[in-house]
Enzyme design. Sequence first.
Site, PDB file in Angstrom:
ATOM      1  N   TYR A   1      -5.903  24.719  24.601  1.00 21.47           N
ATOM      2  CA  TYR A   1      -6.212  24.561  23.177  1.00 21.47           C
ATOM      3  C   TYR A   1      -7.724  24.668  22.963  1.00 21.47           C
ATOM      4  CZ  TYR A   1      -1.454  22.680  22.573  1.00 21.47           C
ATOM      5  OH  TYR A   1      -0.096  22.508  22.553  1.00 21.47           O
TER       6      TYR A   1
ATOM      7  N   GLY B   1       3.982  20.046   2.274  1.00 21.67           N
ATOM      8  CA  GLY B   1       3.936  20.271   0.834  1.00 21.67           C
ATOM      9  C   GLY B   1       2.689  20.994   0.366  1.00 21.67           C
TER      10      GLY B   1
ATOM     11  N   LEU C   1       6.242  19.024  11.840  1.00 28.18           N
ATOM     12  CA  LEU C   1       6.086  19.329  10.418  1.00 28.18           C
ATOM     13  C   LEU C   1       6.271  20.823  10.161  1.00 28.18           C
ATOM     14  CD1 LEU C   1       3.010  17.025   9.694  1.00 28.18           C
ATOM     15  CD2 LEU C   1       5.441  16.515   9.377  1.00 28.18           C
TER      16      LEU C   1
ATOM     17  N   LEU D   1       4.675  23.455   7.130  1.00 28.25           N
ATOM     18  CA  LEU D   1       5.537  23.728   5.977  1.00 28.25           C
ATOM     19  C   LEU D   1       6.075  22.447   5.350  1.00 28.25           C
ATOM     20  CD1 LEU D   1       7.563  26.801   7.298  1.00 28.25           C
ATOM     21  CD2 LEU D   1       5.706  26.814   5.619  1.00 28.25           C
TER      22      LEU D   1
END
Length: 331
Positions: A70, A226, A219, A223
């Site tokens: 990462y 919200g 999540l 998406l």
Amino acid sequence: METNTYTRSLGRSGIQVSALGFGCWAIGGEWRSADGQPLGWGSVDDEESVRAVRRALDLGVTFFDTADVYGAGHSERVLGRALGRRRADVVVATKWGNVFDERTRTLTGQDDTPAHARRALTASLDRLGTDHIDLYQLHLSDADPERAAELRDLCEEFVREGLIRAYAWSTDDPERAAVFAKGAHCTAVQHRLNILQDAPELLALCEESNLASVNRSPLAMGLLTGKHTPGRALAAGDIRSTPPAWLPGFTADGGADPEWLGRVEALREILTSEGRTLTQGALAWLWARSPRTVPIPGFRSVAQAEENAGALAKGPLTADQLAEVDRVLGR
């Protein structure tokens, strides 16, 4: 200090973690594949990342998941700096299997050899500023099962040497996950799970083998926050702006898929019950789905850390709400 006491056991290891972990992919910043495909979530402010990690600690989050790749090493460095003297208060998970150039922040390949695993572990320990990893995870989701068995046995050596406490495989394949599950100190599977993408076979394996279910994409890559609307393009440098084949829910023009957003809207009333935000409701579904789940949502700011951690106090959805979700999604 504000704290939450909602915890779960990390599988057969008995290691106690907060029921919510934090995923550290996003705080690695921008990095790319050799052909220029963005693999991060866009630009980040390292100082804000450090503040966010420390705020999460104050709010009771004790499990942090990263990977050596990462940000091509950057996420591990930022997490190590943020934890500092509080390293002993948390459970740190990282991953290995990818090869990268830290200077150019470029993914250059993969390496499933035992020799690379040991080199990668040594490098992760250095970047994180620690003498051990609590949960060490194979990051090659489709690695050959026979080679994986060899790596599983190597992880047992790492445990004996005191370099790691436990290990896992990050894979969405139950058969592959079962190969690692045969190891005495395998204690988890990291896999994709969210309200839109269930994983019953992997959850069954976790139940049968006494493993934790560490939930990647809880999540649905954002998406379920919200924040996405039809036609809203994501910034260049964000992996979702040019989504690879394995990343559903986003379109080739760099926006959220309207069909997926429609499903989110259909669930909004259930997920925002009891004063939850949409994000908190999505995490509450995961806790209700299985007593073994430990979702690891990403974050890039103190505000996101506070919203995610706020889900702990509200706990899981009810059985009736779980059933209503299934009805709405037609499953």
